[in-house]
Enzyme design. Structure first.
Site, PDB file in Angstrom:
ATOM      1  N   LYS B  50      44.119  48.958  42.455  1.00  0.00           N
ATOM      2  CA  LYS B  50      45.432  48.736  43.082  1.00  0.00           C
ATOM      3  C   LYS B  50      46.176  50.063  43.130  1.00  0.00           C
ATOM      4  O   LYS B  50      46.064  50.875  42.199  1.00  0.00           O
ATOM      5  CB  LYS B  50      46.208  47.689  42.258  1.00  0.00           C
ATOM      6  CG  LYS B  50      47.497  47.208  42.907  1.00  0.00           C
ATOM      7  CD  LYS B  50      48.195  46.134  42.063  1.00  0.00           C
ATOM      8  CE  LYS B  50      49.498  45.693  42.699  1.00  0.00           C
ATOM      9  NZ  LYS B  50      50.183  44.639  41.918  1.00  0.00           N
ATOM     10  N   SER B 124      51.676  40.659  44.703  1.00  0.00           N
ATOM     11  CA  SER B 124      51.690  41.980  45.310  1.00  0.00           C
ATOM     12  C   SER B 124      50.300  42.636  45.346  1.00  0.00           C
ATOM     13  O   SER B 124      50.121  43.611  46.080  1.00  0.00           O
ATOM     14  CB  SER B 124      52.651  42.880  44.545  1.00  0.00           C
ATOM     15  OG  SER B 124      52.137  43.202  43.268  1.00  0.00           O
ATOM     16  N   SER B 148      51.501  38.685  40.420  1.00  0.00           N
ATOM     17  CA  SER B 148      50.872  39.521  41.446  1.00  0.00           C
ATOM     18  C   SER B 148      49.358  39.462  41.460  1.00  0.00           C
ATOM     19  O   SER B 148      48.733  39.967  42.382  1.00  0.00           O
ATOM     20  CB  SER B 148      51.312  40.974  41.275  1.00  0.00           C
ATOM     21  OG  SER B 148      52.635  41.108  41.705  1.00  0.00           O
TER      22      SER B 148
END
Lengths: 436, 455
Positions: B50, B124, B148
């Site tokens: 990420k 997210s 997330s």
């Protein structure tokens, strides 16, 4: 009775650790700017603070020495403000669970100046302001600082000086030299609201700033002005304080808990035992019937002196030990115990100590304890001085202070101990006076 | 056999890596899973990271303009541990700026659902979930603050595992809210997650909140939750879409048939979780984002003739809208005059929530749908107000706020779109979650539209 003047202090001293508070960078690399830095003390994204246990240990020792209540667990807070010297735009400091709370320093008068709290925090970077630009040196960023906050218990400049001396001595014995790294905010109220003078460096400026504030507030009141709560800064060059801002309320730092550090138990950290030199001086003075003042002057900021006194004051007269310590200081020498003892013996036997004899002692040479040469040298000097200046003798009869003049002259000429000359003069002078 | 062992057991044809790179680049131009893709050898098992996790000398921006072209000088601990076990870094995955979002839409490159491109991928960790759903052999290093990992895993039909707070080092993770941030994993099976979790977990000299979960489990009497009891919280009933409700009751029946004891329980504080979470996370975020001032890293502001305040203000105008909103709200709730009403109160409520959830988790798991709604279309999600949007985190926030490990796993499909359920266990009981999902996978086969890199 309400005290007219109240002074409270917030004192910042650097904690002498090898590494910084939250990373393993060298904390005192003074050589090249921005060489002792890493992602943590530069506040790079993704870096997390790692607490330096040694800094906690020293802070805990200070808290213990100042009779402050040491917290079982401590935590940290983020104090947020924007300034280029603050890499994360927040300073990691302590608010709700500092190292310790309460405590005091006792003055000679037995008055206690109360401590409010002791906390640790990180130092920001150093900004160097040039004429039309500024440079930032992050070597200092993240250095451990100790903040000691007092209650407004200091009522005059003498107390301020004594408090600071005592604090400095306690810190010195815990390994913290605050001569180079002392910063303070001084709060002064003279029958009015509290005025805070911020960012003062060094003891001398602290005293000058406090003195100026006392007088300024006095004068302002005399002219009918009201002293408001205010923050001022100290202008060392002109020895004045200058208004920064009037305080409507406390500054807004949006303080929150520091989640990267959590809670730390400091219960099991070791402490360095404190040394209270004024207490020790008192005890030594009583034990050996010596001058407390003389002892305290020697030991307040000199561990070595205290060690020597403790070791030799029983065997030798304390005044002899102190004289020997003074000799070491005068000639900037350190001697091992055996050589120091040789010095003590020499002084006891009235050997003239000059740069030559001290060098001999340092090199382990035997000192001629039969000090006839020196003695005769000084004696003949005294004799010839008195013979050549008949007027001196006349003056002596009317004014014994002449004595000091003679000692001074001879001491200068032969680099001899005034004390010794005085002893000889006491013996020789009556003969002259009698034989006049 | 997990897919990592399977991958190494198979013979790769020549040109494998090249065609994988081309296929991935191609699909990425439509789905926006990756912000950058690295060419790999094809010999080692790939992992994605990420974009809020630092990879040395690879642009890492937490998908924010303010960190544009930032090259971290160090690897995050999790990346370092993956590289040391010869996994190959394949690229940085798309996300909401700094992790601020539920649907992935706070990104300049809209992430799309691999099952239907009109729908959201969730956020997210959007890119991590998409990459997992399109790549046959791959594991995603993702991160969750308030859901997330769970949310995009549910929408993209993959397993998303969020460990106990502190189980994985956060060193190298660009902070959103430090007391909530957790690095976790996404994969196509619980077995793969177990394998990689073993590699990345455990104490670290660069994160003092990082713990050894096994040691902690042994030291405490925590985590003794009954492994075959599942609690369903009564209060979630009113929060669920009708169709989520009906799919979920199907799951509950299946689990009952598998031998689990299903019990219902009250959790009255549930509605307090959202304000508590948003107050704490925004307060922390607003301090974390204070460091981006445009002169040490990332986007550089060269207007040095300006005074400090104008310089900072100008630099900080580069944050996105949601980041600005959270800075403003976060700064407000920690302000001296209102702190006791918001920030300090939220800390207290958080304590109560943890205690109450723990009480339940000592007796069994807590299960719920991962999201209270069916996967929304991108346009519909875009038209939500911030408050409506925050409200949809109601099921993922409680375990995140309390640091309990949780896993989202696919349990059904509706009109071709996957649905996820979220299982929560007590602190340090991370492996019971993986045991559960492995067991689930024995009777439920996950579906994928793409299998890039099949051998």
């Amino acid at each position: 009775m309400m005290e007219a003047i109240k002074i409270g202090l917030e004192i910042h001293v650097a904690i002498p650790t090898k590494t910084k508070l939250f990373c393993s960078c060298n904390a005192y690399n003074e050589q090249e700017p921005n060489m002792s830095v890493c992602p943590i003390c530069m506040g790079f994204p993704g870096s997390k603070p790692m607490l330096n246990a040694k800094a906690l240990e020293i802070a805990k020792s200070v808290a213990n020495a100042l009779h402050s209540d040491i917290a079982k667990t401590i935590s940290f807070e983020r104090k947020v403000y924007f300034y280029p010297d603050l890499p994360k735009s927040f300073q990691i400091t302590q608010l709700s669970n500092p190292i310790s709370q309460g405590g005091f320093i006792e003055l000679q008068s037995s008055k206690k100046i109360r401590i409010r709290r002791i906390q640790i925090e990180e130092d920001p970077a150093k900004i160097l302001h040039e004429e039309d630009y500024s440079l930032i040196d992050f070597n200092r960023s993240g250095r451990p600082l100790l903040e000691i906050v007092t209650e407004p218990d200091i009522f005059n400049i003498d107390e301020l000086k004594e408090f600071m001396n005592e604090l400095k001595s306690i810190l010195y014995y815990l390994g913290i030299d605050i001569n180079t790294e002392l910063k303070a905010d001084v709060n002064v109220s003279n029958q009015g609201e509290r005025v805070e003078v911020k960012n003062i460096t060094g003891l001398k400026d602290m005293i000058n700033a406090a003195l100026f504030e006392i007088k300024r507030q006095e004068a302002a009141r005399a002219s009918g002005a009201i002293i408001n709560k205010e923050t001022r800064s100290y202008d060392g060059a002109n020895m004045i304080t200058v208004s920064m801002r009037e305080k409507e309320s406390d500054e807004e730092y949006g303080i929150i808990y520091e989640p990267d550090l959590g809670e730390y138990s400091i219960k099991n950290l070791p402490i360095i035992e404190p040394t209270y030199t004024n207490k020790i001086a008192k005890e030594l003075a009583e034990k050996y019937s010596a001058s407390e003042k003389l002892i305290i002057e020697q030991i307040m900021f000199d561990k070595n002196a205290l060690q020597l006194i403790n070791k030799f004051a029983g065997t030798y007269k304390i005044n002899i030990v102190i004289s020997a310590i003074e000799v070491l200081k005068r000639y900037n020498k350190t001697l091992d115990d055996e050589k120091f003892e040789a010095l003590l013996i020499a002084i006891s036997k009235n050997v003239l100590i000059n740069s030559e004899t001290i060098n001999d002692i340092e090199q382990g040479k035997t000192i001629e304890t039969s000090s006839e040469i020196d003695e005769s040298l000084i004696d003949s000097a005294i004799n010839s001085m008195l013979l050549e200046n008949k007027q001196l003798l006349k003056d002596y009869v009317n004014n014994p202070k002449v004595f000091n003049f003679i000692i001074g002259q001879i001491a200068k000429k032969y680099n001899a101990s005034p004390k010794y000359i005085s002893t000889r003069l006491n013996i020789l002078l009556p003969k002259f006076v009698a034989g006049k | 056999m997990n897919s990592i062992e399977e991958f190494y057991s198979l013979e790769k044809k020549s040109g494998y890596a090249e065609s994988l790179f081309n296929d991935l680049s191609d699909i990425n131009s439509r789905l926006n899973a990756f912000l950058n893709i690295t060419r790999i050898s094809g010999q080692n098992y790939p992992f994605s990271v990420k974009d809020n996790i630092c990879v040395k000398n690879v642009e890492t921006t937490a998908n924010s303009k303010i960190l544009k072209s930032y090259l971290p000088p160090f690897n995050a601990t999790v990346v370092e541990r993956m590289l040391s076990k010869n996994f190959d870094f394949i690229g940085k995955t798309n996300m909401d700026e700094f992790g601020f979002g539920t649907f992935g839409l706070n990104s300049e490159r809209t992430p799309r659902n691999p099952f239907n491109e009109d729908y959201v991928a969730g956020g997210s960790s959007s890119g991590a979930a998409i990459a997992t759903a399109v790549l046959k052999y791959h594991i995603a290093i993702a991160e969750s603050t308030g859901g997330s990992i769970s949310a995009p895993s549910a929408f993209c039909g993959v397993v998303g595992f969020t460990p106990t707070y502190g189980a994985v080092s956060r060193h190298g993770l660009i902070d959103y809210a430090n007391s909530l941030d957790k690095i976790g994993l996404m994969s196509r099976s619980a077995k793969d997650i177990r394998y990689v979790f073993d590699i990345i977990k455990g104490p670290d000299n660069y994160d003092s909140t990082c713990i050894d979960i096994e040691k902690r489990k042994m030291q405490s009497d925590e985590g003794k939750g009954a492994k075959n009891t599942i609690f369903i919280i009564n209060q979630i009933n009113d929060l669920l879409d009708e169709s989520v409700k009906s799919h979920f009751s199907g799951l509950v029946s299946k689990l009952e048939n598998m031998g689990f004891a299903i019990k219902t329980i009250d959790f009255n504080l549930l509605d307090k979780a959202i304000p508590t979470y948003y107050i704490i996370s925004m307060a922390e975020a607003s301090t974390n984002l204070a460091r981006y001032t445009g002169f040490k890293y990332g986007l550089k502001n060269n207007e040095f003739s300006k005074d400090y305040n104008s310089f900072f203000t100008e630099s900080r105008s580069n944050f996105g809208t949601e980041a600005k909103r959270r800075i403003i709200l976060g700064t407000f709730v920690r302000g001296a005059s209102v702190k006791s009403k918001y920030y300090s109160k939220a800390l207290k409520v958080r304590g109560l929530l943890i205690a109450k959830m723990k009480e339940i988790l000592r007796q069994g798991f807590i299960l719920s749908p991962t999201m209270p709604i069916m996967t929304p279309k991108i346009d519909d999600a875009n038209s939500l107000t911030p408050v409506q949007n925050y409200g949809l985190d109601i099921l993922t926030i409680p375990p995140n706020l309390s640091g309990f490990p949780h896993v989202s796993f696919p349990y059904d499909y509706d009109k071709g779109l996957p649905m996820g359920a979220q299982l929560i266990s007590d602190h340090f009981e991370d492996y019971s979650l993986l045991d559960f999902v492995e067991n689930w996978e024995n009777s439920f086969k996950y579906q994928f539209k793409y299998n890039l890199g099949s051998i």
